[in-house]
Design a protein around this motif. Structure first.
Motif, PDB file in Angstrom:
ATOM      1  N   VAL A  90       0.809  -1.295  -0.009  1.00  0.00           N
ATOM      2  CA  VAL A  90       0.125   0.051  -0.103  1.00  0.00           C
ATOM      3  C   VAL A  90       0.934   1.318   0.038  1.00  0.00           C
ATOM      4  CG1 VAL A  90      -1.937   1.215   1.023  1.00  0.00           C
ATOM      5  CG2 VAL A  90      -2.007  -1.195   1.185  1.00  0.00           C
ATOM      6  N   TYR A  91       0.425   2.175  -0.958  1.00  0.00           N
ATOM      7  CA  TYR A  91       1.270   3.426  -1.211  1.00  0.00           C
ATOM      8  C   TYR A  91       0.237   4.585  -0.723  1.00  0.00           C
ATOM      9  CZ  TYR A  91       4.539   0.442  -3.423  1.00  0.00           C
ATOM     10  OH  TYR A  91       5.230  -0.609  -3.672  1.00  0.00           O
ATOM     11  N   PHE A 128       6.510   3.249  -6.350  1.00  0.00           N
ATOM     12  CA  PHE A 128       5.953   2.000  -6.975  1.00  0.00           C
ATOM     13  C   PHE A 128       6.372   2.157  -8.583  1.00  0.00           C
ATOM     14  CE2 PHE A 128       2.303   0.368  -9.566  1.00  0.00           C
ATOM     15  CZ  PHE A 128       2.490  -1.248  -9.256  1.00  0.00           C
ATOM     16  N   PHE A 129       5.642   3.324  -9.199  1.00  0.00           N
ATOM     17  CA  PHE A 129       6.126   3.200 -10.692  1.00  0.00           C
ATOM     18  C   PHE A 129       7.579   3.300 -10.947  1.00  0.00           C
ATOM     19  CE2 PHE A 129       1.786   5.410 -11.295  1.00  0.00           C
ATOM     20  CZ  PHE A 129       1.365   4.237 -11.856  1.00  0.00           C
ATOM     21  N   GLY A 130       8.209   4.146 -10.450  1.00  0.00           N
ATOM     22  CA  GLY A 130       9.683   4.326 -10.464  1.00  0.00           C
ATOM     23  C   GLY A 130      10.418   2.688 -10.609  1.00  0.00           C
ATOM     24  N   PRO A 131      10.409   1.870  -9.578  1.00  0.00           N
ATOM     25  CA  PRO A 131      11.006   0.535  -9.613  1.00  0.00           C
ATOM     26  C   PRO A 131      10.355  -0.424 -10.643  1.00  0.00           C
ATOM     27  CG  PRO A 131      10.652   1.254  -7.335  1.00  0.00           C
ATOM     28  CD  PRO A 131       9.817   2.159  -8.329  1.00  0.00           C
ATOM     29  N   LEU A 132       8.955  -0.225 -10.864  1.00  0.00           N
ATOM     30  CA  LEU A 132       8.183  -1.222 -11.606  1.00  0.00           C
ATOM     31  C   LEU A 132       8.758  -0.749 -13.184  1.00  0.00           C
ATOM     32  CD1 LEU A 132       6.081  -3.429 -12.317  1.00  0.00           C
ATOM     33  CD2 LEU A 132       4.452  -1.296 -12.541  1.00  0.00           C
ATOM     34  N   PHE A 133       8.485   0.424 -13.472  1.00  0.00           N
ATOM     35  CA  PHE A 133       8.930   0.837 -14.801  1.00  0.00           C
ATOM     36  C   PHE A 133      10.662   0.473 -15.243  1.00  0.00           C
ATOM     37  CE2 PHE A 133       5.293   3.843 -15.285  1.00  0.00           C
ATOM     38  CZ  PHE A 133       4.337   2.963 -15.449  1.00  0.00           C
ATOM     39  N   GLY A 134      11.301   0.477 -14.243  1.00  0.00           N
ATOM     40  CA  GLY A 134      12.664   0.217 -14.308  1.00  0.00           C
ATOM     41  C   GLY A 134      13.100  -1.279 -14.713  1.00  0.00           C
ATOM     42  N   ARG A 135      11.840  -2.071 -14.336  1.00  0.00           N
ATOM     43  CA  ARG A 135      12.051  -3.713 -14.803  1.00  0.00           C
ATOM     44  C   ARG A 135      11.837  -3.869 -16.340  1.00  0.00           C
ATOM     45  NH1 ARG A 135      10.777  -7.257  -9.756  1.00  0.00           N
ATOM     46  NH2 ARG A 135      12.152  -8.534 -10.822  1.00  0.00           N
ATOM     47  N   PHE A 136      11.059  -2.753 -16.976  1.00  0.00           N
ATOM     48  CA  PHE A 136      10.524  -3.184 -18.271  1.00  0.00           C
ATOM     49  C   PHE A 136      11.030  -2.228 -19.220  1.00  0.00           C
ATOM     50  CE2 PHE A 136       7.504  -5.234 -15.286  1.00  0.00           C
ATOM     51  CZ  PHE A 136       7.298  -6.332 -16.123  1.00  0.00           C
ATOM     52  N   ASP A 137      10.865  -2.581 -20.428  1.00  0.00           N
ATOM     53  CA  ASP A 137      11.031  -1.254 -21.630  1.00  0.00           C
ATOM     54  C   ASP A 137       9.813  -0.741 -21.772  1.00  0.00           C
ATOM     55  OD1 ASP A 137      13.879  -1.737 -22.114  1.00  0.00           O
ATOM     56  OD2 ASP A 137      13.633  -3.496 -23.638  1.00  0.00           O
ATOM     57  N   THR A 138       8.687  -1.438 -21.667  1.00  0.00           N
ATOM     58  CA  THR A 138       7.450  -0.927 -21.842  1.00  0.00           C
ATOM     59  C   THR A 138       6.616  -1.500 -20.955  1.00  0.00           C
ATOM     60  OG1 THR A 138       6.534  -2.398 -23.669  1.00  0.00           O
ATOM     61  CG2 THR A 138       7.602  -0.452 -24.288  1.00  0.00           C
ATOM     62  N   PHE A 139       5.633  -0.723 -20.113  1.00  0.00           N
ATOM     63  CA  PHE A 139       4.713  -1.498 -19.291  1.00  0.00           C
ATOM     64  C   PHE A 139       3.304  -0.578 -19.276  1.00  0.00           C
ATOM     65  CE2 PHE A 139       2.739  -2.846 -15.107  1.00  0.00           C
ATOM     66  CZ  PHE A 139       2.849  -4.271 -15.487  1.00  0.00           C
TER      67      PHE A 139
END
Length: 129
Positions: free
Chosen positions: A44-45, A55-66
Motif C-alpha cells: 500500500v502506497y 511504485f512506478f519508478g521501480p516497476l518501470f525500471g524492470r520493463f522497456d514498456t509496461f
C-alpha cells in the motif's frame, strides 16, 4: 459525478499509458494505491509522490514498456470497476500480458483510491524465471 464522468477519468488514466502529466492531473495528491501482494512492488502506497517514485519508478525500471489496458468499465457513483490487462516487455525482451481488476474510488473528480488484483504468478515468472 455521473457514472460516465467517473469512467471517463479512469479511461483517461489508462489511455495515457503512464504519461506523468496525465497521472498528476487525474490522481488526488493523497491517493491510496493498494497493490496485490506478490505483484512487483505489492503493498500500500500513500500519496501521489509515493505512487510515482516508490511504485512506478521501480516497476518501470524492470520493463522497456509496461502499461495497463482497460477493457471493461462499470461505474456506480464515485466507484469504477475496470477489467483489463497489463501489457509489457521486460528488459530482456520477453513480452507479457497479465489480467487485472482495478477497483477505483474517485473524490472531487480525481482518483483517490485503487485496489488492484492481478495474476502475480504470471508476472513473477516473466521477471524471475
Amino acid at each position: 459525478m455521473s457514472d460516465s464522468a467517473t469512467i471517463a477519468v479512469v479511461r483517461r488514466f489508462y489511455d495515457s499509458k503512464g504519461d506523468p502529466a496525465v497521472t498528476a492531473e487525474v490522481m488526488a495528491a493523497d491517493i491510496v494505491w493498494d497493490i496485490t501482494p506478490g505483484f512487483p512492488g505489492g503493498g500500500v502506497y500513500y500519496g501521489l509522490d509515493s505512487v510515482v517514485n516508490d511504485f512506478f519508478g521501480p516497476l518501470f525500471g524492470r520493463f522497456d514498456t509496461f502499461y495497463a489496458v482497460g477493457e471493461e468499465f462499470y461505474g456506480d457513483g464515485d466507484h469504477v470497476t475496470a477489467l483489463g490487462h497489463y501489457q509489457g516487455t521486460t528488459k530482456t525482451g520477453t513480452s507479457v500480458q497479465v489480467r487485472f481488476i482495478h477497483l477505483w474510488t474517485l473524490r472531487d473528480g480525481k482518483l483517490a483510491r485503487l485496489r488492484q488484483a492481478a495474476d502475480s504468478l504470471v508476472i513473477d515468472r516473466v521477471l524471475n524465471g
